[in-house]
Design a protein around this motif. Structure first.
Motif, PDB file in Angstrom:
ATOM      1  N   GLY A   1       2.822  -3.936  -9.708  1.00  0.00           N
ATOM      2  CA  GLY A   1       2.378  -2.507  -9.549  1.00  0.00           C
ATOM      3  C   GLY A   1       2.128  -2.153  -8.159  1.00  0.00           C
ATOM      4  N   TYR A   2       1.882  -3.296  -7.215  1.00  0.00           N
ATOM      5  CA  TYR A   2       1.509  -2.846  -5.836  1.00  0.00           C
ATOM      6  C   TYR A   2       2.880  -2.427  -5.151  1.00  0.00           C
ATOM      7  CZ  TYR A   2      -2.789  -5.740  -5.922  1.00  0.00           C
ATOM      8  OH  TYR A   2      -3.967  -6.128  -6.208  1.00  0.00           O
ATOM      9  N   ILE A   3       4.260  -2.657  -5.598  1.00  0.00           N
ATOM     10  CA  ILE A   3       5.323  -2.399  -4.910  1.00  0.00           C
ATOM     11  C   ILE A   3       5.443  -0.792  -5.025  1.00  0.00           C
ATOM     12  CG2 ILE A   3       7.967  -2.408  -5.481  1.00  0.00           C
ATOM     13  CD1 ILE A   3       7.442  -5.031  -6.751  1.00  0.00           C
ATOM     14  N   LEU A   4       5.037  -0.096  -6.130  1.00  0.00           N
ATOM     15  CA  LEU A   4       4.938   1.234  -6.429  1.00  0.00           C
ATOM     16  C   LEU A   4       3.890   1.964  -5.626  1.00  0.00           C
ATOM     17  CD1 LEU A   4       6.066   1.521 -10.124  1.00  0.00           C
ATOM     18  CD2 LEU A   4       7.513   1.766  -8.260  1.00  0.00           C
ATOM     19  N   PHE A   5       2.737   1.178  -5.561  1.00  0.00           N
ATOM     20  CA  PHE A   5       1.491   2.098  -5.246  1.00  0.00           C
ATOM     21  C   PHE A   5       0.453   1.377  -4.070  1.00  0.00           C
ATOM     22  CE2 PHE A   5       1.981   2.597  -9.809  1.00  0.00           C
ATOM     23  CZ  PHE A   5       2.097   3.856  -9.924  1.00  0.00           C
ATOM     24  N   ASP A   6       1.424   0.464  -3.178  1.00  0.00           N
ATOM     25  CA  ASP A   6       0.614   0.008  -2.178  1.00  0.00           C
ATOM     26  C   ASP A   6       0.383   0.854  -0.919  1.00  0.00           C
ATOM     27  OD1 ASP A   6       2.815  -0.183  -0.669  1.00  0.00           O
ATOM     28  OD2 ASP A   6       2.552  -2.170   0.322  1.00  0.00           O
ATOM     29  N   HIS A   7       0.889   2.208  -0.781  1.00  0.00           N
ATOM     30  CA  HIS A   7       0.204   2.968   0.311  1.00  0.00           C
ATOM     31  C   HIS A   7      -0.787   3.955  -0.465  1.00  0.00           C
ATOM     32  CE1 HIS A   7       3.042   5.213  -3.084  1.00  0.00           C
ATOM     33  NE2 HIS A   7       2.668   6.264  -2.527  1.00  0.00           N
ATOM     34  N   GLN A   8      -1.067   4.008  -1.530  1.00  0.00           N
ATOM     35  CA  GLN A   8      -2.417   4.587  -1.903  1.00  0.00           C
ATOM     36  C   GLN A   8      -3.662   3.634  -2.237  1.00  0.00           C
ATOM     37  OE1 GLN A   8      -2.019   7.060  -5.518  1.00  0.00           O
ATOM     38  NE2 GLN A   8       0.450   7.170  -4.890  1.00  0.00           N
ATOM     39  N   LEU A   9      -4.594   3.688  -1.095  1.00  0.00           N
ATOM     40  CA  LEU A   9      -5.622   2.575  -1.227  1.00  0.00           C
ATOM     41  C   LEU A   9      -6.412   2.674  -2.688  1.00  0.00           C
ATOM     42  CD1 LEU A   9      -7.423   0.862   0.528  1.00  0.00           C
ATOM     43  CD2 LEU A   9      -8.760   2.664   1.352  1.00  0.00           C
ATOM     44  N   TRP A  10      -6.746   3.715  -3.396  1.00  0.00           N
ATOM     45  CA  TRP A  10      -7.545   3.443  -4.280  1.00  0.00           C
ATOM     46  C   TRP A  10      -6.796   2.895  -5.480  1.00  0.00           C
ATOM     47  CZ3 TRP A  10      -6.488   5.491  -9.165  1.00  0.00           C
ATOM     48  CH2 TRP A  10      -5.519   6.361  -9.360  1.00  0.00           C
ATOM     49  N   VAL A  11      -5.445   3.052  -5.513  1.00  0.00           N
ATOM     50  CA  VAL A  11      -4.788   2.370  -6.641  1.00  0.00           C
ATOM     51  C   VAL A  11      -4.651   0.732  -6.279  1.00  0.00           C
ATOM     52  CG1 VAL A  11      -2.675   2.002  -7.728  1.00  0.00           C
ATOM     53  CG2 VAL A  11      -3.471   4.328  -7.019  1.00  0.00           C
ATOM     54  N   VAL A  12      -4.749   0.418  -5.041  1.00  0.00           N
ATOM     55  CA  VAL A  12      -4.649  -1.031  -4.497  1.00  0.00           C
ATOM     56  C   VAL A  12      -5.989  -1.663  -4.960  1.00  0.00           C
ATOM     57  CG1 VAL A  12      -4.708  -2.766  -2.586  1.00  0.00           C
ATOM     58  CG2 VAL A  12      -2.897  -0.825  -2.618  1.00  0.00           C
ATOM     59  N   LEU A  13      -6.996  -0.938  -4.674  1.00  0.00           N
ATOM     60  CA  LEU A  13      -8.319  -1.412  -5.153  1.00  0.00           C
ATOM     61  C   LEU A  13      -8.645  -1.836  -6.647  1.00  0.00           C
ATOM     62  CD1 LEU A  13     -10.637   0.900  -2.733  1.00  0.00           C
ATOM     63  CD2 LEU A  13      -9.806  -1.543  -2.296  1.00  0.00           C
ATOM     64  N   LEU A  14      -7.889  -0.571  -7.418  1.00  0.00           N
ATOM     65  CA  LEU A  14      -8.051  -0.636  -8.796  1.00  0.00           C
ATOM     66  C   LEU A  14      -7.303  -1.641  -9.366  1.00  0.00           C
ATOM     67  CD1 LEU A  14      -8.739   0.652 -11.413  1.00  0.00           C
ATOM     68  CD2 LEU A  14      -6.957   2.125 -11.361  1.00  0.00           C
ATOM     69  N   LEU A  15      -6.031  -2.086  -8.750  1.00  0.00           N
ATOM     70  CA  LEU A  15      -5.117  -3.244  -9.218  1.00  0.00           C
ATOM     71  C   LEU A  15      -5.653  -4.460  -9.016  1.00  0.00           C
ATOM     72  CD1 LEU A  15      -1.330  -2.213  -8.481  1.00  0.00           C
ATOM     73  CD2 LEU A  15      -2.344  -3.117 -10.644  1.00  0.00           C
ATOM     74  N   SER A  16      -6.444  -4.510  -7.899  1.00  0.00           N
ATOM     75  CA  SER A  16      -6.893  -5.874  -7.372  1.00  0.00           C
ATOM     76  C   SER A  16      -8.236  -6.094  -8.234  1.00  0.00           C
ATOM     77  CB  SER A  16      -7.461  -5.696  -5.924  1.00  0.00           C
ATOM     78  OG  SER A  16      -6.578  -5.499  -5.193  1.00  0.00           O
ATOM     79  N   PHE A  17      -8.983  -5.171  -8.458  1.00  0.00           N
ATOM     80  CA  PHE A  17     -10.115  -5.174  -9.347  1.00  0.00           C
ATOM     81  C   PHE A  17      -9.667  -5.638 -10.823  1.00  0.00           C
ATOM     82  CE2 PHE A  17     -12.908  -3.581 -12.808  1.00  0.00           C
ATOM     83  CZ  PHE A  17     -14.357  -4.128 -12.537  1.00  0.00           C
TER      84      PHE A  17
ATOM     85  N   PRO B   1       5.844 -10.239  -0.431  1.00  0.00           N
ATOM     86  CA  PRO B   1       4.692 -10.908  -0.716  1.00  0.00           C
ATOM     87  C   PRO B   1       4.498 -10.597  -2.265  1.00  0.00           C
ATOM     88  CG  PRO B   1       4.076 -10.159   1.366  1.00  0.00           C
ATOM     89  CD  PRO B   1       5.261  -9.285   0.910  1.00  0.00           C
ATOM     90  N   TYR B   2       4.668  -9.299  -2.768  1.00  0.00           N
ATOM     91  CA  TYR B   2       4.462  -8.991  -4.236  1.00  0.00           C
ATOM     92  C   TYR B   2       5.402  -9.644  -5.125  1.00  0.00           C
ATOM     93  CZ  TYR B   2       1.829  -5.419  -1.541  1.00  0.00           C
ATOM     94  OH  TYR B   2       1.343  -4.748  -0.694  1.00  0.00           O
ATOM     95  N   TYR B   3       6.626  -9.526  -4.666  1.00  0.00           N
ATOM     96  CA  TYR B   3       7.774 -10.205  -5.496  1.00  0.00           C
ATOM     97  C   TYR B   3       7.719 -11.913  -5.399  1.00  0.00           C
ATOM     98  CZ  TYR B   3      10.745  -6.119  -5.503  1.00  0.00           C
ATOM     99  OH  TYR B   3      11.229  -4.765  -5.772  1.00  0.00           O
ATOM    100  N   LEU B   4       7.002 -12.274  -4.377  1.00  0.00           N
ATOM    101  CA  LEU B   4       7.048 -13.676  -4.212  1.00  0.00           C
ATOM    102  C   LEU B   4       5.726 -14.372  -5.105  1.00  0.00           C
ATOM    103  CD1 LEU B   4       7.982 -16.591  -2.931  1.00  0.00           C
ATOM    104  CD2 LEU B   4       6.241 -15.871  -0.907  1.00  0.00           C
ATOM    105  N   THR B   5       4.634 -13.624  -5.052  1.00  0.00           N
ATOM    106  CA  THR B   5       3.538 -14.008  -5.829  1.00  0.00           C
ATOM    107  C   THR B   5       3.880 -13.750  -7.526  1.00  0.00           C
ATOM    108  OG1 THR B   5       2.293 -11.731  -5.434  1.00  0.00           O
ATOM    109  CG2 THR B   5       2.069 -13.626  -4.089  1.00  0.00           C
ATOM    110  N   ALA B   6       4.380 -12.609  -7.699  1.00  0.00           N
ATOM    111  CA  ALA B   6       4.769 -12.427  -9.362  1.00  0.00           C
ATOM    112  C   ALA B   6       5.757 -13.440  -9.624  1.00  0.00           C
ATOM    113  CB  ALA B   6       5.650 -10.861  -9.271  1.00  0.00           C
ATOM    114  N   ILE B   7       6.611 -14.002  -9.102  1.00  0.00           N
ATOM    115  CA  ILE B   7       7.487 -15.341  -9.242  1.00  0.00           C
ATOM    116  C   ILE B   7       6.564 -16.347  -9.460  1.00  0.00           C
ATOM    117  CG2 ILE B   7       9.421 -16.808  -8.652  1.00  0.00           C
ATOM    118  CD1 ILE B   7      10.751 -14.298  -7.205  1.00  0.00           C
TER     119      ILE B   7
END
Length: 441
Positions: free
Chosen positions: A106-122, A182-188
Motif C-alpha cells: 500500500g505504501y507504493i500507492l500512498f507514500d506521498h500522503q503523510l496521513w495514509v502512511v501513518l494509518l498504514l503503519s498503525f 524498500p516496500y517491494y523488498l520488505t513485502a517479499i
C-alpha cells in the motif's frame, strides 16, 4: 561430559538446536520478519522526514510515525495475547506475515500522503501485536526443555542483529532501488517468512476455554492491568528494573525519531548517507553490550551496571548534543573537521548502543530473577505495555521541541534530565547499600 566452547557455550545444546528443522523454520521466519520490519521502519522515517523537510513540522511528523508503531501495542497487546492463547499459533504466524506483505504494498500507492502512511503503519503494527506473543509462545512447543535457553538466546541475538541489518539496509535500498524499493523488498521478506511459518506443525493450545465475548475480554484486560500495577508498585525488586527498561527504550525511541534531524545538525548529511556514522555503530554497540554484559556483571554486579550505565549514557547524550557546536564556525574557522565530527559521532553512537544493551540485559535479568513463575508472564506483559506508554509522550514532546528550538538542544536537555534522575537513583541505591561489588567465589 558436554563440550563447551571458549566462550562457555554448551556446544551439544547449540548443535541440537541447529538440527531442529521446525525451530529453524521459526527462527528463519523471525530473521526475515525482523529485518523486514526494521528496514521498513527506517525507510519510512527517511521518507516522512523528506515529505516534511523544509516545514516547521519535520521532527513532529517523524515523531507521529514512531507513535503509529507504538500506540497499537498500548491498545491491543494485552488483548492480542488473550486471543493468541485460543488460536492455532502456526495459523497466527503465517496469516500475520502474509497480511503484512500485502499491506506494505500500500505504501507504493500512498507514500506521498503523510496521513495514509501513518494509518498504514498503525494497521501493520496492530497486526504485529498478534505475531509477537504467538512467536514467543511457539518456541517452547518446538524445542525441548534442554534446548530452550539456547533457542531464546538465538532469538534475542537476532533482535539486535536485525536492527543493524534492517536499519543499515534502508538507505542503500532507497539509493539503489528507488523510493519504492524498500516496500517491494520488505513485502517479499514478509511473504517468505509466512511461507516458512506455513510449514510449521500445528500448535493448537491444549485448552481452549470457550468463546471470549468482547465485554469479557475488556473486563479481563482491565483486571490484568490493575493486578500487574499492584504487583509492580509494591515490589521494589520489580519496580527498579522495570523503570530502567522503560527509560532505556524511551531514550532509544526518542533518538530514532530525531535521527534524521541529528544527521543534518551534526554531519550536514541526510540520514540515508550517514548510516556508517550513526546506525551501524549504534547497532554494533548493541551487540557488543550483549556480549560484554555477562563478564562485566561478574565484576561489577547487575545493579551497579544499571545505575552507572544510566549516568554514563546521560553524559553521552549531552556530548552528542554538544558536537553540533564543535562543528560550528568560530571566527571563520571550524574547531573540528567534518571527518573528525563523524568519528566522534560514531564513537558516541557505539557507546550509547552498548550502554543501552547492557542496561536492558542486566535489568531484564533482575526482573526475571525477582518475578515468580506464576507472575512472570503478567509482569512482562505489563512491561511491554508500560514501555510503549512511556515512550509515547517523550517521542512526541522531543519532536515538538526539536522543531521549535533545535535537535542538539533537545539532546542536551534529555541528557541533563537523565543525569539528574540517574544521580538521584545512585544516591538512593548507595543509601540502601545496594551498590556493593558482588562477592566472588
Amino acid at each position: 561430559m558436554k563440550k563447551r566452547s571458549a566462550l562457555g557455550i554448551d556446544i551439544d545444546d547449540a548443535v541440537s538446536v541447529a538440527r531442529n528443522s521446525n525451530f529453524n523454520r521459526l527462527w528463519g521466519s523471525q530473521i526475515l520478519s525482523q529485518v523486514a520490519q526494521n528496514l521498513l521502519n527506517f525507510a519510512l522515517i527517511i521518507r516522512v522526514f523528506q515529505l516534511a523537510q523544509g516545514t516547521r513540522f519535520a521532527n513532529i511528523s517523524v515523531a507521529l510515525l514512531i507513535l503509529s508503531y507504538g500506540i497499537p501495542s498500548v491498545i491491543f497487546a494485552a488483548a492480542a495475547g488473550v486471543f493468541v492463547d485460543h488460536w492455532n499459533r502456526r495459523n497466527v504466524l503465517y496469516i500475520v506475515n502474509f497480511l503484512r506483505a500485502v499491506l506494505v504494498l500500500g505504501y507504493i500507492l500512498f507514500d506521498h500522503q503523510l496521513w495514509v502512511v501513518l494509518l498504514l503503519s498503525f494497521v501493520i503494527s496492530t497486526t504485529t501485536q498478534f505475531f509477537v506473543p504467538a512467536e514467543s509462545a511457539a518456541i517452547p512447543s518446538l524445542v525441548s526443555q534442554r534446548q530452550l535457553l539456547r533457542a531464546n538466546a538465538l532469538f534475542i541475538f537476532t533482535l539486535y542483529a536485525s536492527f543493524i541489518v534492517g536499519y543499515s539496509a534502508a538507505a542503500p535500498a532507497l539509493a539503489s532501488l528507488g523510493l519504492n524499493g524498500p516496500y517491494y523488498l520488505t513485502a517479499i521478506m514478509f511473504a517468505l517468512a509466512g511461507l516458512l511459518d506455513w510449514f510449521l506443525p500445528n500448535m493448537q493450545p491444549e485448552k481452549v476455554i470457550g468463546k471470549i465475548s468482547a465485554s469479557r475480554l475488556v473486563r479481563y484486560t482491565v483486571k490484568e492491568v490493575n493486578d500487574n500495577w499492584k504487583l509492580i508498585r509494591t515490589n521494589h525488586n520489580l519496580a527498579f528494573p522495570m523503570t530502567q527498561l522503560i527509560i532505556a527504550q524511551a531514550m532509544l525511541s526518542v533518538i530514532l525519531a530525531l535521527a534524521p534531524a541529528l544527521s543534518f545538525a551534526l554531519l550536514g548529511l541526510p540520514i540515508e548517507q550517514s548510516s556508517h556514522y550513526l546506525i551501524i555503530p549504534a547497532g554494533l554497540g548493541l551487540i557488543a553490550g550483549v556480549v560484554a554484559v555477562d563478564r562485566l556483571v561478574k565484576i561489577w554486579g547487575r545493579t551497579r551496571i544499571i545505575a552507572l550505565g544510566m549516568l554514563t549514557a546521560a553524559v553521552g547524550l549531552v556530548l552528542t548534543g554538544m558536537l553540533g557546536r564543535l562543528h560550528a564556525p568560530v571566527h571563520g574557522h571550524y574547531l573540528l573537521t567534518s571527518d573528525q565530527v563523524g568519528m566522534l559521532v560514531a564513537v558516541l553512537a557505539f557507546a550509547l548502543g552498548m550502554l543501552n544493551a547492557m542496561i536492558s540485559v542486566a535489568a531484564q535479568t533482575v526482573l526475571q530473577e525477582n518475578s515468580s513463575e506464576s507472575s512472570r508472564g503478567k509482569v512482562f506483559g505489563a512491561l511491554t505495555m508500560l514501555i510503549n506508554v512511556a515512550a509515547t509522550l517523550p517521542v512526541l514532546f522531543a519532536g515538538v521541541l526539536a522543531d521549535f528550538t533545535s535537535v542538539t538542544k533537545v539532546m542536551i536537555a534529555l541528557g541533563l534530565m537523565l543525569f539528574v534522575f540517574a544521580s538521584w537513583q545512585v544516591w538512593q541505591l548507595q543509601q540502601a547499600g545496594r551498590l556493593k561489588r558482588p562477592v566472588r567465589a
